[in-house]
Design a protein around this motif. Sequence first.
Motif, mmCIF file in Angstrom:
data_model
loop_
_atom_site.group_PDB
_atom_site.id
_atom_site.type_symbol
_atom_site.label_atom_id
_atom_site.label_comp_id
_atom_site.label_asym_id
_atom_site.label_seq_id
_atom_site.Cartn_x
_atom_site.Cartn_y
_atom_site.Cartn_z
ATOM 1 N N ARG A 1 56.384 25.542 58.525
ATOM 2 C CA ARG A 1 55.770 25.293 59.819
ATOM 3 C C ARG A 1 56.854 25.237 60.864
ATOM 4 O O ARG A 1 56.780 25.681 62.065
ATOM 5 N N ASP B 1 47.841 27.620 52.032
ATOM 6 C CA ASP B 1 48.682 26.255 51.872
ATOM 7 C C ASP B 1 50.066 26.128 51.933
ATOM 8 O O ASP B 1 50.727 25.270 52.474
ATOM 9 N N ILE B 2 50.627 27.372 51.450
ATOM 10 C CA ILE B 2 52.037 27.427 51.420
ATOM 11 C C ILE B 2 52.459 27.439 52.993
ATOM 12 O O ILE B 2 53.412 26.914 53.511
ATOM 13 N N ARG C 1 57.379 24.667 47.139
ATOM 14 C CA ARG C 1 57.792 23.696 46.320
ATOM 15 C C ARG C 1 56.820 22.564 47.036
ATOM 16 O O ARG C 1 56.497 21.702 46.144
ATOM 17 N N GLU C 2 57.099 22.402 48.323
ATOM 18 C CA GLU C 2 56.068 21.409 48.967
ATOM 19 C C GLU C 2 54.595 21.456 48.503
ATOM 20 O O GLU C 2 54.142 20.470 48.598
ATOM 21 N N ALA C 3 54.231 22.635 48.498
ATOM 22 C CA ALA C 3 52.878 22.742 47.937
ATOM 23 C C ALA C 3 52.517 22.740 46.373
ATOM 24 O O ALA C 3 51.472 22.608 45.931
ATOM 25 N N ASP D 1 51.316 26.421 55.566
ATOM 26 C CA ASP D 1 50.893 25.220 56.307
ATOM 27 C C ASP D 1 51.826 23.772 55.932
ATOM 28 O O ASP D 1 51.671 22.838 56.401
ATOM 29 N N ARG D 2 53.045 24.306 55.160
ATOM 30 C CA ARG D 2 53.769 23.265 54.736
ATOM 31 C C ARG D 2 54.851 23.278 55.666
ATOM 32 O O ARG D 2 55.365 23.999 56.389
ATOM 33 N N PRO D 3 55.530 22.006 55.678
ATOM 34 C CA PRO D 3 56.535 21.673 56.859
ATOM 35 C C PRO D 3 57.536 22.801 56.923
ATOM 36 O O PRO D 3 58.249 22.942 57.738
ATOM 37 N N TRP E 1 60.546 29.544 52.823
ATOM 38 C CA TRP E 1 59.314 29.797 52.015
ATOM 39 C C TRP E 1 59.449 29.301 50.544
ATOM 40 O O TRP E 1 58.478 28.647 50.076
ATOM 41 N N GLU F 1 61.042 26.606 49.735
ATOM 42 C CA GLU F 1 60.908 25.120 49.728
ATOM 43 C C GLU F 1 59.432 24.846 50.115
ATOM 44 O O GLU F 1 58.970 23.804 49.643
ATOM 45 N N ALA F 2 58.820 25.659 51.050
ATOM 46 C CA ALA F 2 57.396 25.317 51.229
ATOM 47 C C ALA F 2 56.540 25.424 50.114
ATOM 48 O O ALA F 2 55.629 24.580 50.134
#
Length: 518
Positions: free
Chosen positions: A430, A422-423, A164-166, A425-427, A159, A161-162
């Motif tokens: 996912r 948004d979070i 951060r990807e967002a 839906d990040r890889p 979570w 990491e996701a």
Amino acid sequence: MSEKAFDHIVVGAGSAGCVLAARLSEDPGVRVLLVEAGPVDDAAEIRIPVAFPRLFRTEYDWDYSTEPEPGLDGRRRYLPRGRTLGGSSSMNAMIYIRGNHADYDAWARAGAKGWGWDEVFPYFLRAEDHHGGASEWHGAGGPLTVSEGRSRHPLMAAWVEAAREAGHAFTADFNGAAQDGVGFYELTQRDGLRCSTAVAYLRPALERPNLTVLTDARCTRLLFSGERVVGVEVERFGTSARFHAEREVVLSAGAYNSPQLLMLSGIGVAGELAALGIEPRVDLPVGENLQDHPHLPLIHLTGTESLLAAESPENLALLESAGRGPLTSNGGEAGGFVRTLPGLAAPDVQLHALPVMFHEEGMGVTAEHAFHHGAALLDTTSRGKVSLRSALPSAKPRITHRYLSTEEDRAAAVRALRVLLDIADRPALRAHRASDHLAPRSDSDRDLLAYARAELHSLYHPAGTCAMGPVVDYELRVHGVSGLRVADASVMPTLVRGNTNAPTIMIAEKAADLIRGR
């Protein structure tokens, strides 16, 4: 009817009351009585961090609910409050957050002399025994142990990491120079077990001969001599008793019960009290200005093993022997603070992520692995009210939070849900997200608002009902009477950005100094 005298009487042995009783009884020449309506904090579910939802709707919980909420299409919402030694610090998620510096500076700008960030910060430091030791931002040697979480579930690492990807930055310390960002929460835990204010403050003070603690003792009204509060009446095991306070009575019963006790004693909105047959003593807006952090959840099913399987003999043995393992989880292991609009002076949304399904406000039964993440609205403009249901002390107060009653809050709810989607839906997430268990139909404004109205619940942070200014002065003395103060989250003029346990402890630490004339 028996009567006994003390110097100070503290009503409510919760996050604030335990602090006050411990601090005031440090003076061996002062007699202190602490009155708690609930039982002793001896349930195993109190000690075991991950087990706190099992305390909901038991003898350790006041088990309140809202009235039908107009902004939630008439739905009621569950409002757990701790009813035991330690109060809600004995049944919360143990997240240690002080709030934003801007919160306290706003109090000071509004007239709350002595409550700006620079003035309250030393009380946070005094309370704290931080795992990293003393530093610019943390205290060491205080009663309250503040630790890193000992359960870092892989779903929570995913979570973060996701997030951060967002585009959300990582922060290692939400109580440092800046609150913004995502990461893992620090907790009020000691050796992997809950460190409530009963554990941190009250238990070391219990051997003092000048401190008396009464459990299973409900305060039913304040006692007066003219305009002065001189004691309390208490119901215990079917018997009524009176206790005299030669100096002061301090209400630390929380944002629902402190105003209730004031109103039962004739301090409140005069017309409303008179309508219930209560003779008004002081006409004050008690119970008004009720604030909370409304929480918007998403739940996703997963093929990854969650905390659902955490309760095993092996994990219980690991907790007991080493204070480690998944049973040390507080549930909300990860989260953070974000700003959903440009130009905001401080975060307006707090995120919480859990490696388990927090189903039906923690009381639902599920056999499916899932993870949960939610967004709490921090800067709400909706205001609710606590009022009396009847003149009987045993009647639960009437509580209406008026969630989503303003256009500003409805717009913030839509923005907050978009942050979560948004979070999700990040890889990084996912990879763990098999399907949605609880999520909006679409990301349209209409569907997001409908979802918010249907699924919003409390984050259990009520405040503001005996606010500094309208109800108490800036030394927490109730207007219009003498010998009476309030010291708990109800005195906050506006709700701080973040979990309220640490700020409530700070209020009690400062109140102890005010009472002692320091």
